[in-house]
Design a protein around this motif. Sequence first.
Motif, PDB file in Angstrom:
ATOM      1  N   GLY A  77       0.796  -1.222   0.000  1.00  0.00           N
ATOM      2  CA  GLY A  77       0.000   0.000   0.000  1.00  0.00           C
ATOM      3  C   GLY A  77       0.826   1.268   0.000  1.00  0.00           C
ATOM      4  N   VAL A  78       2.000   1.220  -0.643  1.00  0.00           N
ATOM      5  CA  VAL A  78       2.844   2.425  -0.750  1.00  0.00           C
ATOM      6  C   VAL A  78       3.361   2.563  -2.181  1.00  0.00           C
ATOM      7  N   ASP A  79       3.713   3.814  -2.535  1.00  0.00           N
ATOM      8  CA  ASP A  79       4.289   4.065  -3.867  1.00  0.00           C
ATOM      9  C   ASP A  79       5.798   3.839  -3.851  1.00  0.00           C
ATOM     10  N   ALA A  80       6.397   3.999  -2.681  1.00  0.00           N
ATOM     11  CA  ALA A  80       7.853   3.884  -2.592  1.00  0.00           C
ATOM     12  C   ALA A  80       8.216   3.374  -1.206  1.00  0.00           C
ATOM     13  N   LEU A  81       9.437   2.845  -1.101  1.00  0.00           N
ATOM     14  CA  LEU A  81       9.909   2.311   0.177  1.00  0.00           C
ATOM     15  C   LEU A  81      11.306   2.857   0.461  1.00  0.00           C
ATOM     16  N   LEU A  82      11.474   3.359   1.685  1.00  0.00           N
ATOM     17  CA  LEU A  82      12.780   3.872   2.109  1.00  0.00           C
ATOM     18  C   LEU A  82      13.446   2.764   2.927  1.00  0.00           C
ATOM     19  N   ILE A  83      14.583   2.269   2.425  1.00  0.00           N
ATOM     20  CA  ILE A  83      15.220   1.118   3.069  1.00  0.00           C
ATOM     21  C   ILE A  83      16.457   1.571   3.834  1.00  0.00           C
ATOM     22  N   THR A  84      16.429   1.343   5.137  1.00  0.00           N
ATOM     23  CA  THR A  84      17.515   1.807   6.005  1.00  0.00           C
ATOM     24  C   THR A  84      18.270   0.644   6.646  1.00  0.00           C
ATOM     25  N   HIS A  85      17.796  -0.571   6.466  1.00  0.00           N
ATOM     26  CA  HIS A  85      18.470  -1.733   7.065  1.00  0.00           C
ATOM     27  C   HIS A  85      19.556  -2.213   6.099  1.00  0.00           C
ATOM     28  N   LEU A  86      20.809  -2.128   6.543  1.00  0.00           N
ATOM     29  CA  LEU A  86      21.933  -2.388   5.627  1.00  0.00           C
ATOM     30  C   LEU A  86      21.906  -3.782   4.988  1.00  0.00           C
ATOM     31  N   PRO A  87      21.565  -4.852   5.738  1.00  0.00           N
ATOM     32  CA  PRO A  87      21.480  -6.152   5.068  1.00  0.00           C
ATOM     33  C   PRO A  87      20.428  -6.173   3.947  1.00  0.00           C
ATOM     34  N   ASN A  88      19.347  -5.417   4.116  1.00  0.00           N
ATOM     35  CA  ASN A  88      18.344  -5.336   3.048  1.00  0.00           C
ATOM     36  C   ASN A  88      18.896  -4.591   1.840  1.00  0.00           C
ATOM     37  N   ILE A  89      19.688  -3.539   2.115  1.00  0.00           N
ATOM     38  CA  ILE A  89      20.311  -2.773   1.028  1.00  0.00           C
ATOM     39  C   ILE A  89      21.294  -3.661   0.273  1.00  0.00           C
ATOM     40  N   ARG A  90      22.079  -4.402   1.037  1.00  0.00           N
ATOM     41  CA  ARG A  90      23.034  -5.321   0.409  1.00  0.00           C
ATOM     42  C   ARG A  90      22.315  -6.325  -0.491  1.00  0.00           C
ATOM     43  N   TYR A  91      21.227  -6.857   0.019  1.00  0.00           N
ATOM     44  CA  TYR A  91      20.460  -7.855  -0.726  1.00  0.00           C
ATOM     45  C   TYR A  91      19.923  -7.291  -2.040  1.00  0.00           C
TER      46      TYR A  91
END
Length: 362
Positions: free
Chosen positions: A18-32
């Motif tokens: 239910g969002v247009d965009a997602l702000l990702i701040t968890h580094l393992p998620n960024i790495r993935y």
Amino acid sequence: MNYTARQLKLVSQLHKVGVDALLITHLPNIRYLCGFTGTAGVLLVSAHSSKPKLTFYTDGRYSRQAADQVQGAKVVIRRKSAFAEALDALKRAKFKSLGFESEHLFYSDYRILSNATRGKLRLKPTSGVVEDLRMIKDADEIERIKAAVLAGSGLFPNALEAIKVGVAENEIAGELEFQARRAGAEGMSFDTIVAAGLRSALPHGRASDQPIPADGFIILDYGVILAGYCSDMTRTIHVGRASRERRRMYDAIREAQLASIEAVRPGREAGEVDEAGRTLLKKAGYGEYFTHSTGHGVGIEVHEQPRLAKGQTRKLLPGMVITIEPGIYIPEEGGVRIEDMVLVTESGHEVLTPTTKDLIEV
Ligand code: ZN
Ligand code: ZN
């Protein structure tokens, strides 16, 4: 690593969240999602007619690394912090709603974010969006995990050799960690657990300065990180000859661990895997001493989804990599735990950890 596939999967989830965009701040998620392995950065993911649009913000320390590593995302580097830079972009954003990772955003940063976007963006807390994708490992990940598991179990003989009456637990952990580095590990998955004698009754007995006693169990629980992926294993050995009662304890945990492994197959609920081993321990009279859950997912992080605990209804799926690690902890007596890593396959499961589960007496 197929980052494009991961990015497409994430974008296909955004409308469900239910969002247009997602702000990702968890580094393992960024790495993935884009391959960046540094320790500062923020990733903004939005969709343009279902095509992923990713922008990665980091600071000057990481300009070279980001250029080398980041895939499928535009890299923005400025002198300000990554978070402040992302905020500037959000003020200009064309979309209306933004999800953030509620478990991985400092409250102070949330306040700044909410002040900066007030009246412009609807903020929505999300939980586990990328983690749920990470639960199912792709072929590249499974290969890396298998390599990490083999490297980890390859160190077990080194640990056994280091165990001598009177040697501090810390020294055994240190030897293990030194050998892990020599074998190419980037680090340990977590603080190595060496818990001897009465300390083996502590489910999380990090190595201490206690010397190895002449009689009792030793729980060794450790893992290595290889090419970004973790391993995790536990073996319990005995110093001196184990009494009949201690053998009974050990056999009960081995039976329980095998029963839970046997229950691993696609479609099974995580709670059923927990139940399979727990029931046996109850029957053997050790039920009250099994005080934690049966296991957890492993991947970029050592503790990931799914959790294998009582009542968990999440269904196992092919590609999940989990641990099975029941334990018995009797205060003033000692403890036993055996832990393997297990891959959920199309037809059932594959035990990845090759180390023997026979009771070793040293
Ligand atoms: Zn472990
Ligand atoms: Zn574990």
